[in-house]
Every structure is written in C-alpha cells, then in structure tokens.
Design an enzyme around this catalytic site. Structure first.
Site, PDB file in Angstrom:
ATOM      1  CD  GLU A 114      -2.851  -0.698   2.598  1.00 15.43           C
ATOM      2  OE1 GLU A 114      -2.726   0.373   3.233  1.00 15.43           O
ATOM      3  OE2 GLU A 114      -3.609  -1.613   2.957  1.00 15.43           O
ATOM      4  CD  GLU A 155     -12.131   1.387   0.724  1.00 15.13           C
ATOM      5  OE1 GLU A 155     -12.565   0.392   1.342  1.00 15.13           O
ATOM      6  OE2 GLU A 155     -10.912   1.603   0.545  1.00 15.13           O
ATOM      7  CE  LYS A 170     -10.241   2.382   5.238  1.00 12.85           C
ATOM      8  NZ  LYS A 170      -8.870   2.257   4.692  1.00 12.85           N
ATOM      9  CD  GLU A 189      -7.401   5.881   7.357  1.00  9.41           C
ATOM     10  OE1 GLU A 189      -7.715   4.760   6.905  1.00  9.41           O
ATOM     11  OE2 GLU A 189      -6.226   6.294   7.404  1.00  9.41           O
TER      12      GLU A 189
END
Length: 433
Positions: A268, A322, A325, A331
């Site tokens: 990542e 997203e 999250k 985030e």
C-alpha cells in the site's frame, strides 16, 4: 528526406511499443497494481469494476478478503488478484486442517479461471492493537502455504503486509531495524519467506511522515518532485524520495536479521485528496502529484537506490473512496475514483508520456468518467495499424536487405525485434535516449 525517414522511424518504434503494451492509462506496467477496498455502501458492482480496470489496462489488484462476487466476476480476465485472510480468523488457522478447509472453500472454487497469485495472511498483524494475533501469524502463514502446495498451487505466494511501524528505526535507511519486541516472531516469518521465495510486503505512506512533521520534511521529497534529496552517510546512497528510503530501510532491517534475497514490495502507498483541518497536505493537488510521479517511476521500472536493477513492485491505495471507513476524513479519501467511477482528481496520462512526446494527453477531468466505447478502441487500433503499415513499407525500402525475410511474421506484417531496434537506433541516432 532523411528528416522524414527519421521521424517515420521514431513513429514506428513508438507505435510498436504502444501497441504491444496495449491501450490504456497504465500501458501494462507490470510492477504496478491497485488496492480494491470495499468498506463502502455505494461502490459499483464487481463486473463494472472489472470494466474499469480493463479500461485502465491495470492487470494487478488486491482485495482485503475473499469476496466470492469479486472472484467470480474476475474469472477469465487478465486481472491477477491477491486475496486476504481477515485478521479475525487467524487464530482458527493454527490448525492445519482448518487452513486446508479455508483454502478449499475460499480459494479453490475460483481456480484456475480467476488468477489468484497471492494470499495475504492478515493485515498489519505485527502492529495490530490486538497483540494476541501475532502468535497466530507464522503458523497460519505456514499452514496456508502447505495447504496450497498440497492442492497443487505452490505457485501462489503467501505472505502478510506490515506497516512501517514494525521498524524501530528507519532513518537513515541503512539504520533500518525491526523492533526488538517482535524480533523473535519476525525471524520465524523471514525464515518462511526465505524458504518459500515469497516477498516481504510493506504498507508505506510518506504522507503520514509529512503530516506529522511538515516543517522538517520537504514536501517535494515526499511527492517525488525535483529536490536535493538526502544521502545516507553510511552507504553514500542518494535518495530523492521518501518511499524508496522507506523500502530500503526495510531491506536493511531484513539483512540485519541474517537474511538475503527476500524481495521487498509495497502493498500500500498513496495520498489522500481530502482531510480534516489538522491533516496537513491532504489536498487534491498533492494527491495528484504523488500518484502521477509514482506512476512515472513505475513506467520507468525503477528500483530503489539499494537495488536499482530490481524494479519495485507497488500497489496503490486505493481504487475508490470508501465512505464507511472509520477514522479521520483522510481515511475515506484515498481513492483515484469516486463510486460513480468519475475521477477524484486528474492524474493525467501526459505525466506518463516520454519527454520526447510533443503532445499532451490527459485523463478525463474529475467530472468525466473514464469510459471508451468498444468501437472507439477498434477504430483507433485500425487507424494505427494502417499508419504502422505505411511507416514500415517506407522503412523497408530504406533498410533493404538489413531486415531479413525471416523477421516477418506469418501475416506479412512487421514485428519489431531487438535487432531491428538496434539497427534503427544506429541508423537514426535521434531515437536513442
């Protein structure tokens, strides 16, 4: 006439490479993948995601579970996918029979149609808040590996991604070392990786380092922009970006544990396009710059200063924003795309073009979707093939006997070979870079 032929030769070489790589944003960069997170309630269906990945010409992806809908949708595609064992079930996999059952139920139903190339056992287990997980990691890794081998799939590599917090020191890179409290289990894990020829995966985010100390860390250094960089005083290796320094710090830590030949890959990395007021640097401009410059490095198949001849494999985080999250705003804002498949910001194909290109082609703006109809691709390919044929016919007259009949393929079209490239670059030096 000589100038005209030189331009034709350059066009021929460029188009041959372009066509062989495929049409798409990432042009088939073999060392680049993307994380496909699913902590959201508004993402497109997996078949639509597959279309998006195919449009981008991305061939590597990683998911954080073994979602059956995704694995089924990706069957008979060219997408290589890494699946994950969730942290919550690691303790069950201490038992070899449970590990075998997991592989039989979660992986085997999709092979070989779905190209599952790796299994990540847990995520950031070494630094998880649940400290009891770590004792289950190595047995689970070994058992999953043995189960795959028993079923005839020893080629599927088993590992686990770690956060940079596994390091006690990371600066300068040569000082890299693992935290003493995890050294015993880390040695067992590295021994497994060495024996199974599996990579060590690291989640590496220069963004966090910059956010925590923006006054001391140059922004250009973390964004891959031109900068003076830093020189490791013990190795004299020069680093012009923080990501490579992070990766090499892990390599030094592995070496200090007595292991060599274990490849470090980035599971990542990325940059958020939005954050809370205290999240310094989380902007669309910085996110676009980081990812654009990272992709340029990937196009060049770069290695780190410690291993310059080994291209660094990187998985970008993430494909989508997203919305579910937890944590700070950042985030939920790492995605290249919004759930409606529009771009969060413009990465720009022009950033991936060679410096000799005279034109600039960019991706769609943040309001447009990256979708191209099949007939548009077909039309473009047809016109390019016509152009290549015109170019090669002209070149064949110029090169004459230098290119042999055997270097044509069965359909009569030219194939570019290493010898031909060498001839072209020697005949027309301007092709050399």
């Amino acid at each position: 006439m000589a100038t005209f032929i030189r331009k034709l030769a350059i066009s021929y070489a460029f188009l041959a490479i372009f066509l062989s790589a495929g049409i798409g944003v990432f042009l088939g960069v073999e060392s680049f993948g993307i994380n496909y997170g699913q902590v959201a309630n508004n993402l497109p269906q997996p078949d639509k995601v597959l279309e998006l990945l195919s449009t981008l010409n991305l061939t590597k992806s990683r998911i954080y579970d073994t979602n059956p809908q995704i694995l089924s949708s990706f069957a008979n595609s060219n997408i290589e996918i890494i699946v994950t064992v969730e942290n919550e079930i690691l303790s069950q996999l201490d038992d070899p029979q449970q590990a075998l059952q997991w592989v039989n139920s979660r992986v085997m139903p999709y092979l070989p149609e779905t190209k599952i190339t790796g299994v990540q056992v847990g995520n950031e287990v070494f630094t998880d808040d649940d400290t009891t997980l770590i004792q289950h990691l190595v047995p689970a890794v070994v058992n999953i590996h043995n189960a795959l081998a028993q079923l005839g799939y020893s080629n599927i590599k088993v590992s686990t991604p770690s956060s940079l917090a596994v390091l006690d020191q990371s600066y300068p890179p040569s000082a890299g070392s693992f935290k003493s409290e995890i050294s015993g289990i880390m040695y067992q894990f590295l021994n497994f990786l060495s024996n199974s020829k599996s990579p060590f995966w690291i989640n590496a985010y220069p963004y966090f380092a910059y956010k925590d100390d923006p006054s001391a860390i140059p922004l250009n250094y973390v964004l891959f922009n031109p900068n003076a960089g830093m020189v490791d005083p013990y190795t004299n290796l020069h680093y012009d970006n923080m990501l490579y320094a992070m990766v090499d710090a892990v390599s030094f830590a592995i070496a200090k544990m007595g292991f060599k030949g274990i490849e470090v890959r980035v599971s990542e990395t990325g940059w958020p396009s939005k954050g809370d007021p205290n999240e310094v640097g989380a902007t669309p401009m910085n996110a676009a710059t980081y990812n654009r410059n990272l992709l340029r490095r990937q196009m060049a198949s770069e290695g780190t200063p410690l291993y310059p001849r080994m291209r660094l494999e990187v998985y970008l985080f993430a494909l989508f924003n997203e919305d579910l999250k937890p944590g700070p705003t950042s985030e939920r804002n790492y995605g290249l795309f919004r759930p409606d498949e529009s771009m969060t910001y413009n990465v720009g194909l022009s950033a991936l073009a060679t410096s000799s290109s005279s034109s600039s082609i960019s991706l769609a703006s943040s309001a447009a979707k990256i979708k191209v109809a099949a007939w548009e691709y077909k039309s473009l390919v047809n016109w390019m093939l016509v152009y290549v044929k015109i170019v090669t016919n002209t070149l064949s007259k110029q090169l004459g006997s230098k290119i042999t009949q055997e270097e044509r393929n069965s359909s009569g079209k030219w194939k570019i070979t290493q010898r031909q490239v060498a001839m072209l670059t020697s005949t027309y030096p301007t092709i050399s870079h």
